[in-house]
Write a protein that holds these residues in place. Structure first.
Motif, mmCIF file in Angstrom:
data_model
loop_
_atom_site.group_PDB
_atom_site.id
_atom_site.type_symbol
_atom_site.label_atom_id
_atom_site.label_comp_id
_atom_site.label_asym_id
_atom_site.label_seq_id
_atom_site.Cartn_x
_atom_site.Cartn_y
_atom_site.Cartn_z
ATOM 1 N N ASN A 41 0.930 -1.199 0.036
ATOM 2 C CA ASN A 41 -0.079 0.073 -0.099
ATOM 3 C C ASN A 41 0.817 1.342 -0.071
ATOM 4 O O ASN A 41 0.460 2.340 -0.283
ATOM 5 C CB ASN A 41 -0.789 -0.143 1.096
ATOM 6 N N ASP A 42 1.891 1.219 0.421
ATOM 7 C CA ASP A 42 2.990 2.380 0.537
ATOM 8 C C ASP A 42 3.606 2.870 -0.798
ATOM 9 O O ASP A 42 4.048 3.886 -0.895
ATOM 10 C CB ASP A 42 4.310 1.960 1.568
ATOM 11 N N THR A 43 3.508 1.795 -1.657
ATOM 12 C CA THR A 43 4.478 2.086 -3.087
ATOM 13 C C THR A 43 3.500 3.298 -4.014
ATOM 14 O O THR A 43 4.076 4.120 -4.375
ATOM 15 C CB THR A 43 4.289 0.858 -3.922
ATOM 16 N N TYR A 46 4.555 7.565 -3.223
ATOM 17 C CA TYR A 46 5.713 7.993 -4.018
ATOM 18 C C TYR A 46 5.579 8.936 -5.307
ATOM 19 O O TYR A 46 4.838 8.492 -5.926
ATOM 20 C CB TYR A 46 6.998 7.293 -4.017
ATOM 21 N N HIS A 47 6.427 9.837 -5.615
ATOM 22 C CA HIS A 47 6.109 10.806 -6.627
ATOM 23 C C HIS A 47 7.552 11.108 -7.501
ATOM 24 O O HIS A 47 8.329 11.541 -6.704
ATOM 25 C CB HIS A 47 5.720 12.059 -6.075
ATOM 26 N N TYR A 48 7.682 10.833 -8.587
ATOM 27 C CA TYR A 48 8.901 11.098 -9.570
ATOM 28 C C TYR A 48 9.075 12.574 -9.554
ATOM 29 O O TYR A 48 10.123 12.940 -9.851
ATOM 30 C CB TYR A 48 8.705 10.262 -10.759
ATOM 31 N N GLY A 49 8.151 13.435 -9.372
ATOM 32 C CA GLY A 49 8.078 14.880 -9.644
ATOM 33 C C GLY A 49 7.007 15.106 -10.670
ATOM 34 O O GLY A 49 6.139 14.290 -11.251
ATOM 35 N N PHE A 57 0.489 6.712 -8.876
ATOM 36 C CA PHE A 57 -0.670 6.955 -8.473
ATOM 37 C C PHE A 57 -1.537 5.918 -9.369
ATOM 38 O O PHE A 57 -2.405 5.760 -9.030
ATOM 39 C CB PHE A 57 -1.077 8.475 -8.785
ATOM 40 N N ARG A 58 -1.110 5.538 -10.700
ATOM 41 C CA ARG A 58 -1.623 4.860 -11.345
ATOM 42 C C ARG A 58 -2.080 3.436 -10.798
ATOM 43 O O ARG A 58 -3.006 2.819 -11.097
ATOM 44 C CB ARG A 58 -0.990 4.630 -12.837
ATOM 45 N N LEU A 59 -1.284 2.942 -9.520
ATOM 46 C CA LEU A 59 -1.632 1.680 -8.929
ATOM 47 C C LEU A 59 -2.654 1.867 -8.029
ATOM 48 O O LEU A 59 -3.380 1.013 -8.024
ATOM 49 C CB LEU A 59 -0.259 1.455 -8.220
ATOM 50 N N ARG A 60 -2.927 3.083 -7.448
ATOM 51 C CA ARG A 60 -4.142 3.415 -6.967
ATOM 52 C C ARG A 60 -5.386 3.351 -7.471
ATOM 53 O O ARG A 60 -6.465 2.589 -7.141
ATOM 54 C CB ARG A 60 -4.057 4.769 -6.195
ATOM 55 N N LEU A 61 -5.323 3.804 -8.889
ATOM 56 C CA LEU A 61 -6.414 3.875 -9.826
ATOM 57 C C LEU A 61 -6.864 2.143 -10.099
ATOM 58 O O LEU A 61 -7.928 1.753 -10.147
ATOM 59 C CB LEU A 61 -6.091 4.706 -10.880
ATOM 60 N N THR A 62 -5.736 1.394 -10.343
ATOM 61 C CA THR A 62 -6.007 0.077 -10.362
ATOM 62 C C THR A 62 -6.699 -0.627 -9.577
ATOM 63 O O THR A 62 -7.298 -1.394 -9.624
ATOM 64 C CB THR A 62 -4.462 -0.533 -10.843
ATOM 65 N N ASP A 63 -5.935 -0.417 -8.224
ATOM 66 C CA ASP A 63 -6.650 -1.323 -6.897
ATOM 67 C C ASP A 63 -8.060 -0.912 -6.760
ATOM 68 O O ASP A 63 -8.781 -1.562 -6.606
ATOM 69 C CB ASP A 63 -5.856 -0.754 -6.040
ATOM 70 N N HIS A 64 -8.304 0.360 -7.116
ATOM 71 C CA HIS A 64 -9.760 0.809 -6.769
ATOM 72 C C HIS A 64 -10.545 0.220 -7.773
ATOM 73 O O HIS A 64 -11.888 -0.261 -7.752
ATOM 74 C CB HIS A 64 -9.857 2.526 -6.960
ATOM 75 N N LEU A 65 -10.200 0.068 -9.178
ATOM 76 C CA LEU A 65 -10.864 -0.633 -10.152
ATOM 77 C C LEU A 65 -11.184 -2.147 -9.915
ATOM 78 O O LEU A 65 -12.336 -2.711 -9.986
ATOM 79 C CB LEU A 65 -10.160 -0.460 -11.392
ATOM 80 N N VAL A 66 -10.098 -2.686 -9.308
ATOM 81 C CA VAL A 66 -10.120 -4.132 -9.112
ATOM 82 C C VAL A 66 -11.073 -4.534 -7.872
ATOM 83 O O VAL A 66 -11.690 -5.213 -8.231
ATOM 84 C CB VAL A 66 -8.674 -4.639 -8.681
ATOM 85 N N THR A 67 -11.131 -3.708 -7.033
ATOM 86 C CA THR A 67 -12.061 -3.787 -5.849
ATOM 87 C C THR A 67 -13.281 -3.335 -6.128
ATOM 88 O O THR A 67 -14.319 -3.965 -5.598
ATOM 89 C CB THR A 67 -11.351 -2.983 -4.695
ATOM 90 N N ILE A 339 -5.035 6.642 -16.615
ATOM 91 C CA ILE A 339 -6.557 5.926 -16.411
ATOM 92 C C ILE A 339 -6.576 4.803 -17.578
ATOM 93 O O ILE A 339 -7.157 3.550 -17.090
ATOM 94 C CB ILE A 339 -7.823 7.056 -17.029
ATOM 95 N N ASN A 340 -5.776 4.817 -18.493
ATOM 96 C CA ASN A 340 -5.668 3.579 -19.453
ATOM 97 C C ASN A 340 -4.848 2.466 -18.960
ATOM 98 O O ASN A 340 -5.331 1.373 -19.222
ATOM 99 C CB ASN A 340 -5.277 4.079 -20.960
ATOM 100 N N VAL A 341 -3.710 2.582 -18.113
ATOM 101 C CA VAL A 341 -2.950 1.874 -17.481
ATOM 102 C C VAL A 341 -4.117 0.878 -16.401
ATOM 103 O O VAL A 341 -3.857 -0.237 -16.563
ATOM 104 C CB VAL A 341 -1.977 2.494 -16.447
ATOM 105 N N SER A 342 -4.763 1.618 -15.590
ATOM 106 C CA SER A 342 -5.495 1.185 -14.628
ATOM 107 C C SER A 342 -6.690 0.335 -15.280
ATOM 108 O O SER A 342 -6.984 -0.692 -14.930
ATOM 109 C CB SER A 342 -6.178 1.958 -13.631
ATOM 110 N N ARG A 343 -7.254 0.542 -16.426
ATOM 111 C CA ARG A 343 -8.059 -0.075 -17.164
ATOM 112 C C ARG A 343 -7.645 -1.294 -17.519
ATOM 113 O O ARG A 343 -8.185 -2.594 -17.572
ATOM 114 C CB ARG A 343 -8.574 0.720 -18.306
ATOM 115 N N ALA A 344 -6.470 -1.394 -18.314
ATOM 116 C CA ALA A 344 -5.853 -2.456 -18.875
ATOM 117 C C ALA A 344 -5.431 -3.522 -17.817
ATOM 118 O O ALA A 344 -5.773 -4.743 -17.793
ATOM 119 C CB ALA A 344 -4.660 -2.319 -19.680
#
Length: 477
Positions: A41-43, A46-49, A57-67, A339-344
């Motif tokens: 959950n910590d990953t 983090y922010h590259y800039g 942040f794309r991982l948070r969007l993915t997790d929300h879609l999965v759940t 948004i497309n990363v999380s969809r895929a």
């Protein structure tokens, strides 16, 4: 008795019942597999800039879609915790099987070092800090995604899962001594090396738009890991490697395949080429596990990509690999339109579980406004501004050359697990070795057995140099 007609409007779900209706359907098949979903959950914190294309942040969007689709209810969930020093020490021991101690110490201490010390290391190792910026907590971020990949690998090793997923992993560009292409630790190489302790042969497949150079180089001299990458190739497109001529050296000769493509390829052409190569390859190499890097920058309209794949087209590759019945690790990778990363990745999580997801996104989805105006899991991504430059003759010629190389394998290599060398160096390290004089060759005991005669070592060195000269990396010499 009067006849009463009922319109369709007479039948409807009340609000309570509607909220319990699943947003997916199981396929009518007997292909149910044990699937595990691994995350830290910590990953996502983090922010590259602000201007960097990589967005955790794309991982948070993915997790929300999965759940949101309820997929968490049909998988084994692993929340990876590395808080204890004992856990960190175990992870670091595995990391150091590939990455150099000097590089790991740099990552560990960079937030405590002075800017001058960090700049000195960056210059010494030719590190581009625009692509791979230094940010607060960088080393912990690296430990997070790498430990999550190791968790997925462990589920396969212990036969707890048939398919193990870590969308935060798949950072395929990192090298032994330095970061590259937004990647700091090569969790794929680290994970595969751990997998080789229990599995004789591993097939690595990469469908990121960028060549999987870090993984290829790490296993360029072994027949235990077969690497194949489908990617854009040509011009100055990063990382400018991955030609057809890169096929491995020494024991790894012909255990590396590259599928160089041009701008604009679409679903049908891509998936047909993919299936026509991967099917015969699996039959010939007979892997005991497949690691599939699912970088989504090969989707249409990606911020850095130039292909025209749709979510379903990208997922078709995952579906085909799943159908082969080999234990499978699914990893993330590139993808710069979140948004497309999380969809895929949500769609491919559904594929792993052999379910069909409804097109309409869940109603109570956080950040749902990001998916406007269509609010669909399957947006139209197939017609970008780039024309398809991959002619039928080009694709057919590529297919023929690759199938010819597969035919040279003559079956899967046999492996003695008790003494087989597991690669611990990438191609860059090998090339530095090859530049040593004959006397220094004897001191390089990590690759060669010291019991060998000096003359044999020197001859082996010369043979590898000749192979590399015939390889597309010849400009090194």
């Amino acid at each position: 008795m009067s006849n009463t007609s009922f319109s369709e409007e007479s039948f409807f779900y009340d609000q309570k019942t509607e909220s319990t209706i699943p947003l997916f359907e199981f396929n009518i098949s007997n292909s149910k597999k044990r699937v595990s979903y691994h995350r830290n959950n910590d990953t996502i914190n983090y922010h590259y800039g602000p201007f960097h294309p990589m967005k955790p942040f794309r991982l948070r969007l993915t997790d929300h879609l999965v759940t949101g689709y309820g997929l968490h209810n049909i998988m084994d969930l692993y929340e990876v915790d590395i808080e204890s020093n004992q856990n960190i020490n175990l992870i670091e021991n595995k990391i150091l099987k590939f990455h150099s101690l000097e590089y790991i110490n740099f990552l560990k201490n960079l937030n405590d070092n002075s800017d001058q010390e960090n700049k000195k290391y960056l210059i010494k190792n030719d590190i581009d800090d625009n692509d791979c910026p230094i940010f607060h907590g960088l080393y912990r971020y690296c430990l997070n995604y790498t430990s999550t990949t190791l968790s997925a690998i462990n589920a396969i090793k212990q036969q707890k899962s048939d398919i193990a997923i870590n969308w935060s992993g798949g950072l395929h560009h990192a090298k032994k001594f330095k970061p590259s292409g937004f990647c700091y630790l090569n969790d794929i190489v680290i994970g595969i090396m751990d997998l080789l302790k229990t599995h004789s042969r591993v097939l690595y497949i990469d469908i990121d738009i960028h060549h999987g150079d870090g993984v290829q180089e790490a296993f360029y001299m072994t027949d235990r890991v077969f690497t194949i990458s489908f990617h854009k190739y040509g011009g100055y497109f990063f990382p400018m490697t991955g030609s057809l001529e890169e096929t491995g050296v020494a024991k790894g000769k012909n255990y590396c395949l590259n599928v160089p493509l041009m701008d604009g390829i679409k679903d049908f052409e891509y998936t047909q080429l993919f299936k026509s190569i991967i099917g015969p390859l699996v039959e010939s190499f007979n892997p005991e596990c497949i690691v599939l890097q699912c970088g989504t920058d090969s989707l249409g309209y990606d911020r850095l990509g130039t292909f025209n794949l749709t979510v379903k087209g990208h997922g078709e590759c995952v579906k085909f690999v799943r159908s082969l019945g080999v234990p499978l690790v699914l990893l993330g990778g590139g993808g710069y339109t979140p948004i497309n990363v999380s969809r895929a990745w949500c769609y491919e999580t559904g594929i792993a579980n052999d379910v069909i997801l409804k097109e309409k996104l869940p109603d109570n989805l956080p950040f749902k406004k990001y998916y406007s105006p269509d609010y669909s899991l399957y947006p139209h991504l197939g017609d970008s501004i780039l024309n398809d430059l991959n002619s039928k003759s080009f694709l057919n010629d590529t297919r023929i050359r690759l199938l010819e190389q597969i035919r040279t394998l003559q079956g899967a290599p046999s492996v003695r697990m008790d003494n087989e060398y597991i690669p611990s160096r990438d191609l860059q390290d090998l090339m530095l070795y090859l530049k040593k004089d004959d006397k220094e060759v004897l001191e390089y005991d990590d690759i060669y057995d010291l019991d060998m005669e000096k003359s044999e070592k020197v001859l082996e060195k010369e043979r590898i140099i000749q192979m590399l000269k015939e390889d597309s990396r010849a400009d090194f010499f």
